[in-house]
Design an enzyme around this catalytic site. Structure first.
Site, PDB file in Angstrom:
ATOM      1  N   ASP A   1     177.723  69.971  82.994  1.00 61.40           N
ATOM      2  CA  ASP A   1     176.965  70.777  82.073  1.00 61.40           C
ATOM      3  C   ASP A   1     177.669  71.085  80.705  1.00 61.40           C
ATOM      4  O   ASP A   1     176.970  71.142  79.790  1.00 61.40           O
ATOM      5  CB  ASP A   1     176.358  72.027  82.669  1.00 61.40           C
ATOM      6  CG  ASP A   1     175.547  72.000  83.903  1.00 61.40           C
ATOM      7  OD1 ASP A   1     175.278  70.753  84.191  1.00 61.40           O
ATOM      8  OD2 ASP A   1     175.180  72.984  84.559  1.00 61.40           O
TER       9      ASP A   1
ATOM     10  N   ASP B   1     173.915  71.641  75.782  1.00 62.51           N
ATOM     11  CA  ASP B   1     174.582  71.658  77.251  1.00 62.51           C
ATOM     12  C   ASP B   1     174.949  70.118  77.231  1.00 62.51           C
ATOM     13  O   ASP B   1     173.996  69.260  76.820  1.00 62.51           O
ATOM     14  CB  ASP B   1     173.835  71.990  78.259  1.00 62.51           C
ATOM     15  CG  ASP B   1     173.700  73.596  78.365  1.00 62.51           C
ATOM     16  OD1 ASP B   1     174.300  74.305  77.575  1.00 62.51           O
ATOM     17  OD2 ASP B   1     173.090  74.120  79.262  1.00 62.51           O
TER      18      ASP B   1
ATOM     19  N   ARG C   1     157.243  63.758  85.306  1.00 59.91           N
ATOM     20  CA  ARG C   1     157.830  64.054  83.769  1.00 59.91           C
ATOM     21  C   ARG C   1     157.980  62.754  82.893  1.00 59.91           C
ATOM     22  O   ARG C   1     159.203  62.263  82.712  1.00 59.91           O
ATOM     23  CB  ARG C   1     159.289  64.629  83.664  1.00 59.91           C
ATOM     24  CG  ARG C   1     159.509  66.080  84.661  1.00 59.91           C
ATOM     25  CD  ARG C   1     160.786  66.464  84.751  1.00 59.91           C
ATOM     26  NE  ARG C   1     160.656  67.571  85.572  1.00 59.91           N
ATOM     27  CZ  ARG C   1     161.845  68.135  85.982  1.00 59.91           C
ATOM     28  NH1 ARG C   1     163.025  67.610  85.854  1.00 59.91           N
ATOM     29  NH2 ARG C   1     161.975  69.289  86.839  1.00 59.91           N
TER      30      ARG C   1
ATOM     31  N   SER D   1     167.017  75.096  90.238  1.00 60.92           N
ATOM     32  CA  SER D   1     166.691  73.496  89.935  1.00 60.92           C
ATOM     33  C   SER D   1     165.512  73.322  90.941  1.00 60.92           C
ATOM     34  O   SER D   1     165.151  73.774  91.708  1.00 60.92           O
ATOM     35  CB  SER D   1     167.898  72.707  89.898  1.00 60.92           C
ATOM     36  OG  SER D   1     168.606  73.132  89.274  1.00 60.92           O
ATOM     37  N   SER D   2     164.731  72.300  90.382  1.00 58.68           N
ATOM     38  CA  SER D   2     163.689  71.874  91.055  1.00 58.68           C
ATOM     39  C   SER D   2     163.699  70.772  92.056  1.00 58.68           C
ATOM     40  O   SER D   2     164.955  70.347  92.450  1.00 58.68           O
ATOM     41  CB  SER D   2     162.727  71.020  89.913  1.00 58.68           C
ATOM     42  OG  SER D   2     163.292  69.637  89.587  1.00 58.68           O
TER      43      SER D   2
END
Ligand code: NVA
Length: 372
Positions: free
Chosen positions: A111, A197, A267, A303-304
């Site tokens: 990150d 990030d 997505r 998070s997913s």
């Protein structure tokens, strides 16, 4: 293009891996609520407070055990593994512009740190609790920087993270407003200061693909352009308009080898952005449905379910994949990859999987042009 260094040299996400930093859960704290983040317990009634302070010793041990498994696997594949220095994440952060009750953790070096050729960039970051997250990596950065005069070390400008840098009310926007604004890529940070990030970037040799997100704004992308394009790179902004809370590209658009990107079927790229890849002969292959639904992810994980596709490539045909993600493993086998499944679900509550939990410092290879 930049010089090749024998110490710091990584141009893409797939070349044969030589040296990598693997994160650590030591000292991890819960992420505090702040203007750039509103963590929520999964499946809890609205308003349930998110825990604060240090994570339990059990949660830290469980994650550390799986991180140690990753270290062993990497070492058995001949990769040199480095670890972050201990850091007291329970300390508050205080600057002239803001205060945060505590810091977060060193589980996800991806990150904050990125290697671009012979250059290490420390990202400015987007959240207050992560303002000083570069610190556990500084000893390593100094070691690399001292070891080879060709190593370039850049710290991107720190944004103020003052209240005015954030959009008041973002987290409470009604769905209709969220829908409208996300199509203009306006999220919790404004466009006034440089914010990014490192994990919103994906490296394709000369081309750096950058996602506009909650954690990377257009000023951040402009900074990257002005910094990297004179060195011969091309910054390629990408957008995923169906992602309501985009943050970090490595669960959305994951290159596996030259000519192949694993994509997230929930997505899709903004219409037209696929042309760059397709016209250069790249295949976009949809990842299979993860084995865990969003509701079954660990209760503190922000998070997913798409952490399933957060894989780590250790060579153009070698991928480390979470052990339970059999459908993805099958796809990778069918695409002629050697797959290394390892358990990693106890790391999920820290927000990442195998790619997030690492920062590759050196891979064999140089900066190729994959989009001539
Ligand atoms: N924001 C991403 C996680 C990236 C590691 C997701 O939730 O899918």
């Amino acid at each position: 293009m930049q010089q090749v260094s024998e110490v710091v040299n990584s141009w893409n996400e797939w070349d044969p891996l030589e040296e990598i930093v693997v994160g650590s859960a030591d000292g991890a704290n819960f992420e505090p609520t702040e203007p750039g983040n509103r963590p929520q317990i999964r499946n809890a009634p609205p308003g349930t407070p998110f825990p604060s302070g240090p994570k339990s010793a059990e949660a830290v041990d469980r994650a550390n055990e799986e991180l140690a498994g990753l270290v062993s696997l990497l070492e058995s594949e001949g990769v040199r593994v480095r670890r972050p220095a201990p850091h007291d994440f329970s300390q508050p952060v205080r600057t002239p512009d803001f205060e945060a009750a505590n810091q977060y953790c060193a589980v996800c070096p991806r990150d904050v740190m990125i290697t671009i050729g012979n250059e290490i960039i420390e990202a400015p970051m987007s959240r207050r609790s992560r303002y000083f997250e570069y610190q556990p990596y500084r000893e390593l950065v100094y070691e690399y920087w001292n070891a080879d005069p060709r190593v370039v070390w850049t710290t991107a400008p720190k944004p103020s993270m003052a209240d005015k840098m954030y959009r008041d009310g973002f987290w409470d926007w009604p769905l209709a407003e969220r829908h409208e604004r996300m199509h203009s890529f306006e999220f919790c940070v404004t466009q006034d200061e440089v914010v990014f990030d490192a994990a919103d970037m994906s490296r394709f040799g000369r081309d750096i693909v950058v996602q506009e997100s909650m954690t990377t704004n257009r000023a951040g992308i402009t900074w990257l352009k002005r910094h990297l394009e004179p060195k011969g790179f091309r910054i390629r902004p990408v957008h995923f308009p169906l992602d309501f809370f985009p943050s970090h590209i490595d669960c959305t658009f994951v290159p596996l080898r030259p000519g192949l990107v694993l994509t997230n079927p929930d997505r899709p790229l903004r219409e037209g952005e696929e042309k760059l890849f397709e016209s250069n002969g790249w295949e976009l292959v949809a990842a299979p449905e993860p084995t865990t639904g969003n509701n079954e992810m660990p209760e503190f994980c922000q998070s997913s379910k798409w952490l399933s596709m957060n894989v780590l490539s250790i060579g153009p045909n070698k991928v480390i994949c979470e052990q339970q993600e059999k459908p993805l493993q099958e796809l990778l086998y069918a695409l002629d990859f050697e797959v290394f499944p390892i358990p990693f679900r106890n790391v999920f509550e820290y927000g990442g999987s195998l790619h997030c939990a690492t920062w590759d410092v050196r891979r064999t290879g140089a900066g190729e042009d994959y989009f001539p």
